[in-house]
Design a protein around this motif. Structure first.
Motif, short mmCIF file in Angstrom:
data_model
loop_
_atom_site.label_atom_id
_atom_site.label_comp_id
_atom_site.label_asym_id
_atom_site.label_seq_id
_atom_site.Cartn_x
_atom_site.Cartn_y
_atom_site.Cartn_z
N CYS A 114 20.34 45.98 53.59
CA CYS A 114 19.23 46.16 54.52
C CYS A 114 18.93 44.82 55.19
N GLU A 115 18.23 44.88 56.32
CA GLU A 115 17.82 43.66 57.02
C GLU A 115 16.61 43.03 56.33
N THR A 116 15.65 43.89 55.96
CA THR A 116 14.41 43.41 55.34
C THR A 116 14.13 44.19 54.08
N LEU A 117 13.80 43.49 53.01
CA LEU A 117 13.45 44.10 51.73
C LEU A 117 12.04 43.66 51.36
N TYR A 118 11.13 44.62 51.25
CA TYR A 118 9.76 44.34 50.83
C TYR A 118 9.61 44.69 49.35
N LEU A 119 9.14 43.74 48.57
CA LEU A 119 8.82 43.96 47.16
C LEU A 119 7.31 44.10 47.08
N VAL A 120 6.83 45.34 46.87
CA VAL A 120 5.42 45.63 47.05
C VAL A 120 4.67 45.61 45.70
N GLY A 121 4.88 44.56 44.94
CA GLY A 121 4.06 44.31 43.75
C GLY A 121 4.61 44.83 42.44
N ASP A 122 4.14 44.20 41.36
CA ASP A 122 4.52 44.53 39.99
C ASP A 122 6.04 44.50 39.79
N VAL A 123 6.67 43.50 40.38
CA VAL A 123 8.10 43.32 40.18
C VAL A 123 8.36 42.83 38.76
N VAL A 124 7.62 41.82 38.34
CA VAL A 124 7.67 41.33 36.97
C VAL A 124 6.37 41.70 36.27
N ASP A 125 6.47 42.27 35.09
CA ASP A 125 5.29 42.71 34.35
C ASP A 125 4.84 41.60 33.41
N LEU A 126 4.00 40.70 33.92
CA LEU A 126 3.52 39.58 33.12
C LEU A 126 2.58 40.05 32.01
N TRP A 127 1.93 41.20 32.20
CA TRP A 127 1.07 41.76 31.15
C TRP A 127 1.92 42.11 29.93
N ALA A 128 3.02 42.80 30.17
CA ALA A 128 3.90 43.20 29.06
C ALA A 128 4.53 41.97 28.39
N LEU A 129 4.94 41.00 29.19
CA LEU A 129 5.56 39.79 28.64
C LEU A 129 4.57 38.98 27.81
N LYS A 130 3.30 39.06 28.15
CA LYS A 130 2.28 38.36 27.37
C LYS A 130 2.13 38.99 25.98
N ARG A 131 2.29 40.33 25.93
CA ARG A 131 2.19 41.03 24.63
C ARG A 131 3.41 40.76 23.76
N SER A 132 4.59 40.80 24.34
CA SER A 132 5.82 40.55 23.59
C SER A 132 6.93 40.18 24.58
N LEU A 133 7.78 39.27 24.18
CA LEU A 133 8.86 38.80 25.05
C LEU A 133 10.00 39.82 25.03
N TYR A 134 10.24 40.43 26.18
CA TYR A 134 11.33 41.40 26.32
C TYR A 134 12.01 41.10 27.64
N TRP A 135 13.21 40.56 27.60
CA TRP A 135 13.90 40.19 28.83
C TRP A 135 15.41 40.36 28.63
N PRO A 136 15.88 41.60 28.66
CA PRO A 136 17.32 41.83 28.48
C PRO A 136 18.12 41.35 29.69
N LYS A 137 19.43 41.33 29.52
CA LYS A 137 20.31 40.83 30.58
C LYS A 137 20.13 41.60 31.88
N SER A 138 19.91 42.91 31.80
CA SER A 138 19.78 43.72 33.02
C SER A 138 18.58 43.28 33.85
N HIS A 139 17.50 42.82 33.20
CA HIS A 139 16.32 42.37 33.93
C HIS A 139 16.62 41.05 34.64
N TYR A 140 17.33 40.18 33.95
CA TYR A 140 17.77 38.94 34.59
C TYR A 140 18.67 39.24 35.78
#
Length: 272
Positions: free
Chosen positions: A36-62
């Motif tokens: 696409c020419e333009t990609l809009y990311l309209v919020g909540d791309v990274v869930d900092l609330w969930a990461l604050k509760r527990s660290l979960y970052w698998p390879k697919s998220h990276y």
């Protein structure tokens, strides 16, 4: 030749990287097969609330983050409008995160000349008028829905069935949930109308939609937890609401003149 989707504009939101129910696998497939020419990311791309509760970052998220930055570095304009789950990034509104622009909100003009207000949608929470108790009950009920959704699709995969959102199916049949969704949609449209615009694109409530509300265009690109949906604009000005799982499904389509159509299976477009 590999088949891909080509859009002028794509909207994604509510990916919730860092949350265990994020369907990063489907999103990676979409990003690999879409241009696409333009990609809009309209919020909540990274869930900092969930990461604050527990660290979960698998390879697919990276890999999702890497893919987004790669697109931004190779010719796609990427605009990031933070939501409530990634709210700290609002401190950097007006700045550039590498090749990615950060904005609090934006206005997009479609090929058909429609001016659409874009924001995540949490700014409309005050219109919901939920008490603290109702809010807590809602969170607990939603966690249960996602738990049921996870196991329902585990069973479907075992029997060779495609992904299906049990969570959305249940929500659509709860009167209070339908009422909250309706209030949110009307509040979004009022804000677009107040600013003299033609419609709105948002996320937040995990309820994909593409329709006219009180004569204006309401677009919700959905999420990548329950629905795995996105909004795309073709080069002829058609807006398409798609679900991207094992199969790509066109849920709704609206032409530049406001005509509406639906389809079952999304035809793939060849690049080049």
């Amino acid at each position: 030749m590999e088949l891909r989707q080509r859009y002028k504009t794509v909207w994604l939101s509510d990916i919730h990287l860092g949350f265990k129910d994020c369907r990063a696998d489907y999103l990676l497939d979409f990003l690999a097969k879409t241009e696409c020419e333009t990609l809009y990311l309209v919020g909540d791309v990274v869930d900092l609330w969930a990461l604050k509760r527990s660290l979960y970052w698998p390879k697919s998220h990276y890999e999702v983050v890497r893919s987004l930055f790669k697109k931004a570095s190779t010719g796609t304009r990427v605009v990031y409008i933070p939501g409530n789950h990634d709210e700290p990034l609002r401190d950097y509104v007006g700045h550039i995160l590498g090749p990615i622009e950060i904005k609090r909100e934006a206005i997009h003009t479609t090929v058909a000349g429609k001016r659409l207000l874009m924001f995540h949608g949490d700014c409309l929470d005050e219109h919901m008028r939920l008490s603290k108790w109702e809010d807590l009950v809602g969170d607990a009920a939603y966690d249960l829905l996602l738990f049921l959704n996870r196991w329902a699709n585990f069973g479907r995969r075992r029997f060779g069935r495609n992904y299906w959102s049990l969570a959305t199916y249940i929500k659509q049949r709860i009167p209070n949930a339908r009422q909250v969704i309706s209030v949110f949609e009307e509040a979004a449209i009022r804000e677009a109308s107040r600013r003299g615009l033609d419609g709105v694109v948002c996320g937040h409530i995990h309820q994909p939609a593409l329709k006219k509300v009180k004569g204006l265009l309401y677009c919700n690109d959905g999420d990548w937890i329950e629905n795995c949906t996105l909004l795309g604009e073709t080069y002829d000005g058609t807006l398409e609401l798609l679900q991207w799982t094992e199969h790509q499904t066109l849920l709704q389509s609206m032409t530049g003149n406001g005509g509406r159509a639906t389809a079952d299976v999304l035809p793939m477009r060849r690049v080049g």
